[in-house]
Design an enzyme around this catalytic site. Structure first.
Site: not given
Length: 314
Positions: A109, A137, A140, A227, A253, A276
């Site tokens: 990344n 990326n 962010c 999460g 996701g 997550t």
């Protein structure tokens, strides 16, 4: 149209995302949740999954945002880490040797303040073996005035991806933000500029506060929500982008189980990233990868190629 192609691997769930990104499993571990792989390698067999996406790398080391920069929320987590990382030179000298030993796909990344930052990282890493591609990326949400600006503009997305495409033959995966009016417009711009695949979604902008102290829980005030809470949004965005582009989509996701991963494949993801949940269950990637392989090894089930994007909408 499904984007999964068969390859020579005996694995029923193997997948090629194009331009050399061939994976034994459609399960990857998401950037920012597995550092550079070393810590998780002690707790899980990374060779059983499709691959890992490293923590973001920028040309210079970054300390990130000041604490507090993580807060738990119902069914999720807020983070405002701020792309803290060891920087390009330490990554090349200290982290790549470990990554080269892994028998799994490695995607790096990359984040930056400007196009030149992304270019510098790719030009430095492009001669190293063991890297299959780069996740760009552009999205962010907790670093003010940097990559997020590019990720919300179709023209800026096109410019950076086209310039990076010109300097590398490796796979370019562009990570998209959901914090836009039309994610499909950004996706199309990235595809037109030469992206080989698209990963989505990055975190949603969110915040948490303490009514007793009347203060935000994050020093940065807002952060990125991830999460299980974001899964319905992520599914909708993956379905939208899948129907707008021809390149493979990688779904991210709120994936925390085999069922979650299968739902993303159903709406058009050729592969998925687990994020997550790695903090809760370090074995989650291995577990989900094994369950997906078992499912598609059963001749009673459709093949992975047939299943991806096969959602029935009446």
């Amino acid at each position: 149209m499904t984007h999964v192609t068969e390859n020579n691997s005996p694995k029923a769930a193997s997948v090629s995302l194009g331009r050399g990104l061939d994976l034994r499993s459609p399960v990857l571990l998401a950037s920012g949740t597995v550092s550079y792989g070393e810590e998780l390698d002690r707790l899980s067999n990374l060779d059983r999954i499709g691959g890992i996406v490293t923590k973001a790398i920028s040309p210079e080391p970054r300390t990130g945002n000041p604490p507090q920069r993580i807060a738990e929320t119902p069914c999720g987590m807020l983070n405002a880490i701020g792309l803290a990382n060891v920087g390009l030179e330490r990554f090349a000298e200290e982290k790549i040797p470990f990554l080269q030993k892994l028998d799994t796909g490695v995607v790096v990344n990359i984040a930056g303040k400007c196009i030149e930052d992304y270019r510098a990282v790719i030009e430095r890493l492009d001669d190293y073996a063991g890297i299959l591609g780069y996740e760009i990326n552009l999205s962010c949400p907790n670093v003010k005035g940097e990559c997020m600006i590019m990720g919300v503009s179709s023209s800026a997305t096109y410019e950076i991806v086209s310039k990076l495409r010109a300097i590398t033959q490796r796979h370019l995966m562009v990570k998209l933000t959901p914090n836009v009016t039309s994610i499909s417009a950004i996706a199309i711009a990235a595809e037109d500029a030469g992206a080989d695949s698209l990963s989505l979604i990055n975190t949603l902008v969110g915040m948490a506060v303490d009514h007793r102290t009347r203060k935000p829980l994050l020093k940065n005030v807002t952060g990125g929500l991830s999460g299980p809470a974001v899964k319905p949004v992520a599914l909708a965005k993956v379905w939208e982008v899948y129907n707008a582009v021809s390149v493979p989509v990688v779904g991210i996701g709120g994936i925390s189980s085999f069922t979650d991963a299968m739902e993303f494949l159903l709406v058009g993801a050729s592969a998925v990233q687990i994020g997550t949940m790695n903090f809760v269950d370090p074995d989650i990637g291995e577990t989900v990868a094994d369950e997906i392989e078992a499912h598609f090894s059963d001749p009673a089930n459709p093949s992975l190629k047939e299943y991806v994007g096969s959602l029935i909408v009446e």
